[in-house]
Design a protein around this motif. Structure first.
Motif, PDB file in Angstrom:
ATOM      1  N   GLU A   1       0.824  -1.206   0.000  1.00  0.00           N
ATOM      2  CA  GLU A   1       0.000   0.000   0.000  1.00  0.00           C
ATOM      3  C   GLU A   1       0.864   1.265   0.000  1.00  0.00           C
ATOM      4  O   GLU A   1       0.548   2.238  -0.681  1.00  0.00           O
ATOM      5  N   THR A   2       1.937   1.229   0.763  1.00  0.00           N
ATOM      6  CA  THR A   2       2.840   2.382   0.827  1.00  0.00           C
ATOM      7  C   THR A   2       3.528   2.595  -0.520  1.00  0.00           C
ATOM      8  O   THR A   2       3.657   3.728  -0.979  1.00  0.00           O
ATOM      9  N   ALA A   3       3.959   1.513  -1.157  1.00  0.00           N
ATOM     10  CA  ALA A   3       4.578   1.627  -2.481  1.00  0.00           C
ATOM     11  C   ALA A   3       3.583   2.213  -3.476  1.00  0.00           C
ATOM     12  O   ALA A   3       3.937   3.069  -4.300  1.00  0.00           O
ATOM     13  N   GLY A   4       2.320   1.784  -3.382  1.00  0.00           N
ATOM     14  CA  GLY A   4       1.281   2.324  -4.265  1.00  0.00           C
ATOM     15  C   GLY A   4       1.047   3.805  -4.030  1.00  0.00           C
ATOM     16  O   GLY A   4       0.887   4.585  -4.978  1.00  0.00           O
ATOM     17  N   THR A   5       1.031   4.208  -2.773  1.00  0.00           N
ATOM     18  CA  THR A   5       0.845   5.624  -2.446  1.00  0.00           C
ATOM     19  C   THR A   5       2.012   6.447  -2.978  1.00  0.00           C
ATOM     20  O   THR A   5       1.815   7.513  -3.574  1.00  0.00           O
ATOM     21  N   LEU A   6       3.228   5.944  -2.786  1.00  0.00           N
ATOM     22  CA  LEU A   6       4.418   6.642  -3.291  1.00  0.00           C
ATOM     23  C   LEU A   6       4.357   6.758  -4.819  1.00  0.00           C
ATOM     24  O   LEU A   6       4.654   7.820  -5.382  1.00  0.00           O
ATOM     25  N   SER A   7       3.923   5.699  -5.477  1.00  0.00           N
ATOM     26  CA  SER A   7       3.781   5.714  -6.934  1.00  0.00           C
ATOM     27  C   SER A   7       2.805   6.800  -7.386  1.00  0.00           C
ATOM     28  O   SER A   7       3.100   7.574  -8.308  1.00  0.00           O
ATOM     29  N   LYS A   8       1.668   6.877  -6.713  1.00  0.00           N
ATOM     30  CA  LYS A   8       0.659   7.886  -7.071  1.00  0.00           C
ATOM     31  C   LYS A   8       1.153   9.301  -6.795  1.00  0.00           C
ATOM     32  O   LYS A   8       0.907  10.218  -7.578  1.00  0.00           O
ATOM     33  N   MET A   9       1.835   9.484  -5.668  1.00  0.00           N
ATOM     34  CA  MET A   9       2.320  10.820  -5.300  1.00  0.00           C
ATOM     35  C   MET A   9       3.370  11.346  -6.274  1.00  0.00           C
ATOM     36  O   MET A   9       3.498  12.555  -6.453  1.00  0.00           O
ATOM     37  N   THR A  10       4.137  10.435  -6.871  1.00  0.00           N
ATOM     38  CA  THR A  10       5.267  10.838  -7.707  1.00  0.00           C
ATOM     39  C   THR A  10       5.038  10.636  -9.194  1.00  0.00           C
ATOM     40  O   THR A  10       5.864  11.038 -10.001  1.00  0.00           O
ATOM     41  N   ASN A  11       3.933   9.987  -9.555  1.00  0.00           N
ATOM     42  CA  ASN A  11       3.668   9.611 -10.946  1.00  0.00           C
ATOM     43  C   ASN A  11       4.752   8.699 -11.512  1.00  0.00           C
ATOM     44  O   ASN A  11       5.037   8.709 -12.710  1.00  0.00           O
ATOM     45  N   ILE A  12       5.365   7.912 -10.627  1.00  0.00           N
ATOM     46  CA  ILE A  12       6.327   6.893 -11.048  1.00  0.00           C
ATOM     47  C   ILE A  12       5.561   5.578 -11.103  1.00  0.00           C
ATOM     48  O   ILE A  12       4.892   5.207 -10.132  1.00  0.00           O
ATOM     49  N   PRO A  13       5.641   4.856 -12.223  1.00  0.00           N
ATOM     50  CA  PRO A  13       4.888   3.600 -12.319  1.00  0.00           C
ATOM     51  C   PRO A  13       5.227   2.649 -11.157  1.00  0.00           C
ATOM     52  O   PRO A  13       6.386   2.533 -10.752  1.00  0.00           O
ATOM     53  N   LEU A  14       4.198   1.985 -10.650  1.00  0.00           N
ATOM     54  CA  LEU A  14       4.380   1.068  -9.535  1.00  0.00           C
ATOM     55  C   LEU A  14       5.398  -0.021  -9.879  1.00  0.00           C
ATOM     56  O   LEU A  14       6.179  -0.432  -9.023  1.00  0.00           O
ATOM     57  N   ALA A  15       5.422  -0.468 -11.118  1.00  0.00           N
ATOM     58  CA  ALA A  15       6.381  -1.497 -11.528  1.00  0.00           C
ATOM     59  C   ALA A  15       7.820  -0.997 -11.348  1.00  0.00           C
ATOM     60  O   ALA A  15       8.699  -1.758 -10.944  1.00  0.00           O
ATOM     61  N   ARG A  16       8.058   0.271 -11.611  1.00  0.00           N
ATOM     62  CA  ARG A  16       9.401   0.832 -11.433  1.00  0.00           C
ATOM     63  C   ARG A  16       9.742   0.931  -9.943  1.00  0.00           C
ATOM     64  O   ARG A  16      10.861   0.630  -9.528  1.00  0.00           O
ATOM     65  N   VAL A  17       8.774   1.358  -9.131  1.00  0.00           N
ATOM     66  CA  VAL A  17       8.983   1.440  -7.685  1.00  0.00           C
ATOM     67  C   VAL A  17       9.342   0.051  -7.156  1.00  0.00           C
ATOM     68  O   VAL A  17      10.331  -0.115  -6.441  1.00  0.00           O
ATOM     69  N   TYR A  18       8.557  -0.966  -7.533  1.00  0.00           N
ATOM     70  CA  TYR A  18       8.834  -2.329  -7.084  1.00  0.00           C
ATOM     71  C   TYR A  18      10.135  -2.867  -7.670  1.00  0.00           C
ATOM     72  O   TYR A  18      10.820  -3.666  -7.023  1.00  0.00           O
TER      73      TYR A  18
END
Length: 162
Positions: free
Chosen positions: A47-64
């Motif tokens: 959930e935190t990774a998803g929130t960070l992805s949304k806040m930064t417009n960085i794709p979740l796949a890149r965050v993961y």
């Protein structure tokens, strides 16, 4: 608190939101934001990774992709007592792997596991910086050096009974 929802604390603290806003457009910013996020929560949940992805417009796949590439990042909440076994050269040569294996066996843990009571997690770390005390492990901020496997049950018991 800023109303950015996360399973970890219901909201990202203002300090973390400010940090993310400062770093989200900078080169190399993702890794800095992940470090700060893990420092804040102790780990990075889905959930935190998803929130960070949304806040930064960085794709979740890149965050993961970054989270899973670096062993430093944890996606599972660590135990109350995080045991870090040094696997730097000096520690490894003096039995660091044996200490790691024995600690996990005593606690019944697989890599990245947490005991069922939530008290312990065990990680191999690259270097603690106490080569003269090799082999060494830490429990939180406590250092235990020049260890042998037979010393481990006593160290663990100290925290089980705390």
């Amino acid at each position: 608190m800023i109303a950015v929802k996360s399973e970890q604390s219901n909201a990202f603290p203002e300090e973390l939101v400010s940090f993310i806003n400062e770093w989200k457009k900078k080169p190399g910013g993702l890794i800095m934001m992940l470090h700060k996020t893990q420092e804040t929560f102790g780990y990075i949940s889905r959930e935190t990774a998803g929130t960070l992805s949304k806040m930064t417009n960085i794709p979740l796949a890149r965050v993961y992709g970054v989270i899973s590439f670096y062993h430093f990042f944890k996606t599972v909440k660590p135990g109350k007592y995080r045991i870090a076994v040094c696997m730097g050269t000096a520690c490894y040569l003096k039995g660091g792997q044996d200490l790691l294996d024995e600690t996990r066996q005593i606690l019944g843990l697989a890599p990245d596991g947490v005991t069922s009571d939530g008290l312990f997690s065990v990680d191999a770390v690259r270097c603690i910086g106490c080569c003269g005390l090799a082999p060494i492990l830490t429990v939180g901020a406590e250092n235990y050096g020049k260890l042998t496997k037979d010393m481990l049950p006593g160290i663990i018991a100290k925290y089980q009974n705390a």
